[in-house]
Design a protein around this motif. Structure first.
Motif, PDB file in Angstrom:
ATOM      1  N   MET A   1     -89.956 -77.966   1.639  1.00 61.50           N
ATOM      2  CA  MET A   1     -89.600 -79.345   1.965  1.00 61.50           C
ATOM      3  C   MET A   1     -88.093 -79.560   1.854  1.00 61.50           C
ATOM      4  SD  MET A   1     -92.412 -80.600   2.851  1.00 61.50           S
ATOM      5  CE  MET A   1     -91.976 -82.330   2.974  1.00 61.50           C
ATOM      6  N   THR A   2     -87.485 -78.917   0.855  1.00 57.65           N
ATOM      7  CA  THR A   2     -86.028 -79.006   0.698  1.00 57.65           C
ATOM      8  C   THR A   2     -85.313 -78.078   1.671  1.00 57.65           C
ATOM      9  OG1 THR A   2     -86.207 -79.593  -1.642  1.00 57.65           O
ATOM     10  CG2 THR A   2     -84.109 -78.671  -0.896  1.00 57.65           C
ATOM     11  N   ALA A   3     -85.807 -76.854   1.784  1.00 56.96           N
ATOM     12  CA  ALA A   3     -85.137 -75.865   2.616  1.00 56.96           C
ATOM     13  C   ALA A   3     -85.087 -76.285   4.080  1.00 56.96           C
ATOM     14  CB  ALA A   3     -85.845 -74.517   2.488  1.00 56.96           C
ATOM     15  N   PHE A   4     -86.160 -76.888   4.564  1.00 55.83           N
ATOM     16  CA  PHE A   4     -86.234 -77.240   5.981  1.00 55.83           C
ATOM     17  C   PHE A   4     -86.004 -78.729   6.231  1.00 55.83           C
ATOM     18  CE2 PHE A   4     -88.438 -73.220   5.669  1.00 55.83           C
ATOM     19  CZ  PHE A   4     -88.000 -72.535   6.797  1.00 55.83           C
ATOM     20  N   ALA A   5     -85.466 -79.421   5.230  1.00 51.86           N
ATOM     21  CA  ALA A   5     -85.152 -80.840   5.423  1.00 51.86           C
ATOM     22  C   ALA A   5     -84.093 -80.985   6.514  1.00 51.86           C
ATOM     23  CB  ALA A   5     -84.649 -81.449   4.119  1.00 51.86           C
ATOM     24  N   GLY A   6     -84.340 -81.853   7.467  1.00 48.40           N
ATOM     25  CA  GLY A   6     -83.380 -82.073   8.538  1.00 48.40           C
ATOM     26  C   GLY A   6     -83.360 -80.977   9.581  1.00 48.40           C
ATOM     27  N   PHE A   7     -84.345 -80.082   9.563  1.00 55.85           N
ATOM     28  CA  PHE A   7     -84.396 -79.003  10.554  1.00 55.85           C
ATOM     29  C   PHE A   7     -84.369 -79.596  11.966  1.00 55.85           C
ATOM     30  CE2 PHE A   7     -86.479 -75.717  13.094  1.00 55.85           C
ATOM     31  CZ  PHE A   7     -85.825 -74.590  12.651  1.00 55.85           C
ATOM     32  N   PRO A   8     -83.606 -79.072  12.929  1.00 53.33           N
ATOM     33  CA  PRO A   8     -83.007 -77.733  12.965  1.00 53.33           C
ATOM     34  C   PRO A   8     -81.599 -77.595  12.369  1.00 53.33           C
ATOM     35  CG  PRO A   8     -82.743 -78.762  15.087  1.00 53.33           C
ATOM     36  CD  PRO A   8     -83.509 -79.744  14.233  1.00 53.33           C
ATOM     37  N   ASP A   9     -81.128 -78.571  11.619  1.00 52.73           N
ATOM     38  CA  ASP A   9     -79.854 -78.402  10.909  1.00 52.73           C
ATOM     39  C   ASP A   9     -80.019 -77.246   9.918  1.00 52.73           C
ATOM     40  OD1 ASP A   9     -77.587 -78.536   9.422  1.00 52.73           O
ATOM     41  OD2 ASP A   9     -77.678 -80.691   9.038  1.00 52.73           O
ATOM     42  N   TRP A  10     -79.250 -76.177  10.116  1.00 56.24           N
ATOM     43  CA  TRP A  10     -79.455 -74.947   9.365  1.00 56.24           C
ATOM     44  C   TRP A  10     -78.780 -74.937   8.003  1.00 56.24           C
ATOM     45  CZ3 TRP A  10     -74.713 -73.006   8.265  1.00 56.24           C
ATOM     46  CH2 TRP A  10     -73.649 -73.386   9.102  1.00 56.24           C
ATOM     47  N   ARG A  11     -77.987 -75.952   7.680  1.00 58.03           N
ATOM     48  CA  ARG A  11     -77.219 -75.903   6.438  1.00 58.03           C
ATOM     49  C   ARG A  11     -78.101 -75.856   5.201  1.00 58.03           C
ATOM     50  NH1 ARG A  11     -73.179 -80.792   7.682  1.00 58.03           N
ATOM     51  NH2 ARG A  11     -75.142 -81.538   8.590  1.00 58.03           N
ATOM     52  N   HIS A  12     -79.209 -76.613   5.206  1.00 59.85           N
ATOM     53  CA  HIS A  12     -80.104 -76.582   4.047  1.00 59.85           C
ATOM     54  C   HIS A  12     -80.703 -75.193   3.836  1.00 59.85           C
ATOM     55  CE1 HIS A  12     -80.100 -80.743   2.780  1.00 59.85           C
ATOM     56  NE2 HIS A  12     -80.252 -81.145   4.025  1.00 59.85           N
ATOM     57  N   LEU A  13     -80.896 -74.457   4.920  1.00 54.55           N
ATOM     58  CA  LEU A  13     -81.515 -73.141   4.804  1.00 54.55           C
ATOM     59  C   LEU A  13     -80.643 -72.150   4.032  1.00 54.55           C
ATOM     60  CD1 LEU A  13     -82.906 -72.764   8.435  1.00 54.55           C
ATOM     61  CD2 LEU A  13     -84.198 -73.314   6.374  1.00 54.55           C
ATOM     62  N   LEU A  14     -79.354 -72.432   3.957  1.00 53.27           N
ATOM     63  CA  LEU A  14     -78.419 -71.502   3.314  1.00 53.27           C
ATOM     64  C   LEU A  14     -78.074 -71.900   1.883  1.00 53.27           C
ATOM     65  CD1 LEU A  14     -75.924 -70.908   6.260  1.00 53.27           C
ATOM     66  CD2 LEU A  14     -77.961 -69.587   5.663  1.00 53.27           C
ATOM     67  N   GLU A  15     -78.648 -72.988   1.389  1.00 52.01           N
ATOM     68  CA  GLU A  15     -78.213 -73.508   0.094  1.00 52.01           C
ATOM     69  C   GLU A  15     -78.817 -72.781  -1.094  1.00 52.01           C
ATOM     70  OE1 GLU A  15     -79.015 -77.669   0.154  1.00 52.01           O
ATOM     71  OE2 GLU A  15     -77.301 -78.155   1.430  1.00 52.01           O
ATOM     72  N   GLY A  16     -80.125 -72.604  -1.110  1.00 49.79           N
ATOM     73  CA  GLY A  16     -80.779 -72.068  -2.299  1.00 49.79           C
ATOM     74  C   GLY A  16     -80.959 -70.561  -2.243  1.00 49.79           C
ATOM     75  N   LYS A  17     -81.345 -69.993  -3.378  1.00 47.19           N
ATOM     76  CA  LYS A  17     -81.624 -68.560  -3.467  1.00 47.19           C
ATOM     77  C   LYS A  17     -82.523 -68.314  -4.665  1.00 47.19           C
ATOM     78  CE  LYS A  17     -77.226 -67.673  -3.790  1.00 47.19           C
ATOM     79  NZ  LYS A  17     -76.582 -68.973  -4.135  1.00 47.19           N
TER      80      LYS A  17
END
Length: 247
Positions: free
Chosen positions: A68-84
Motif C-alpha cells: 500500500m505504501t510502496a505502490f501509493a500514487g502508482f505509476p509514480d515510481w518514486r515510492h517504489l525506491l524508498e524502502g528496503k
C-alpha cells in the motif's frame, strides 16, 4: 548529529555500514585466501553480483511487505525506491552471488568471507535505524517491559533494532568461536543466514505488520520461510556442527 533529520541520520549510518563492511570484506579476503576470491576479476564479479542482487532483493521485499505504501500514487515510481529490507537484501545477494559464480565458472564456496562483513554492516545499520525513531518503521509493538523505548510518540515499544544487534553479535561470535567445526566450506555462512532468518521470522511477530499474508505472516516472514526451506537440506549437517554448544 543532533541537528540531523531522521532520514539524514539513517543515511549517515547506512553509508558507514557499507564502508565498514567493505573494508572488513577486503580484510577477510586477504586473510582467508579462499581459492574463489584470489583472482581480482572473479572477486569483483562476485561482489557486483552480491550488490546488484541485494539491491533488487531489498526493494522486492519492501514491495511485498507494505504494498500500500510502496505502490501509493502508482505509476509514480518514486515510492517504489524508498524502502528496503535486510531480509530481501540477503536473499537477493545470495542469488546474485550464485549467478555471478556460474557466469565466471566459480565452483567453490565464497560465503564464509561474507559473514563478518555482513555482521558488522548490519549492526551499524541497525544503530541508524534505532536512532531514526518512528520514521524508520523498524520498531516493535508497544510493551510494558522496563526496557521499552519511547521513539517520540509517548508509547514505549520493543526496541527490536537493539534485539537484532544483540542477536547478530552473539550469533556471529558463536559461529567464529567454533568455526573449525564447520564440515564444509560455506557452512559458517549457511549457519549465519539460517540463524538470522529464523530470528527474523520470530522477532517480526512483535512488529507492526502492514499487511497479513497466509497463516498471519508478513511478507518478510514468508521470505524467511522460503529462505529457511532452501537451507533445510543443510540443517542436519549444520546441527552437528553446533551440537557442541549444548554440551
Amino acid at each position: 548529529m543532533a541537528d540531523l533529520s531522521p532520514i539524514q541520520l539513517h543515511t549517515v549510518f547506512e553509508i558507514a555500514a557499507y564502508t565498514l563492511a567493505t573494508q572488513v570484506f577486503l580484510w577477510q579476503r586477504r586473510r582467508l585466501r579462499l581459492p574463489s576470491l584470489i583472482d581480482q576479476d572473479r572477486t569483483l564479479s562476485i561482489v557486483l553480483g552480491a550488490a546488484l542482487g541485494a539491491a533488487l532483493g531489498s526493494k522486492f521485499a519492501f514491495w511485498i511487505e507494505d504494498p500500500m505504501t510502496a505502490f501509493a500514487g502508482f505509476p509514480d515510481w518514486r515510492h517504489l525506491l524508498e524502502g528496503k529490507s535486510i531480509v530481501g537484501g540477503l536473499l537477493g545477494g545470495l542469488i546474485g552471488v550464485e549467478l555471478a559464480k556460474k557466469l565466471t565458472g566459480v565452483t567453490t564456496s565464497t560465503g564464509d568471507a561474507f559473514v563478518l562483513p555482513l555482521a558488522v554492516g548490519m549492526c551499524v545499520g541497525r544503530i541508524g535505524c534505532f536512532l531514526s525513531g518512528l520514521a524508520d518503521h523498524t520498531y516493535g509493538n508497544p510493551t510494558a517491559l522496563p526496557w521499552g523505548v519511547d521513539f517520540g510518540d509517548g508509547v514505549p515499544r520493543h526496541p527490536t533494532q537493539l534485539y537484532e544487534i544483540l542477536f547478530i553479535a552473539g550469533w556471529t561470535a558463536l559461529l567464529f568461536w567454533r568455526r573449525s567445526r564447520s564440515a564444509q566450506p560455506g557452512d559458517m555462512f549457511r549457519a549465519y543466514l539460517f540463524g538470522y532468518l529464523l530470528f527474523r521470522l520470530c522477532i517480526d511477530a512483535i512488529k507492526p505488520i502492514p499487511m497479513l499474508y497466509p497463516l498471519g505472516l508478513s511478507g518478510i516472514q514468508w521470505l524467511c520461510v522460503l529462505g529457511l526451506a532452501y537451507y533445510a537440506r543443510h540443517l542436519p549437517r549444520l546441527s552437528k556442527g553446533l551440537a557442541w554448544a549444548t554440551r
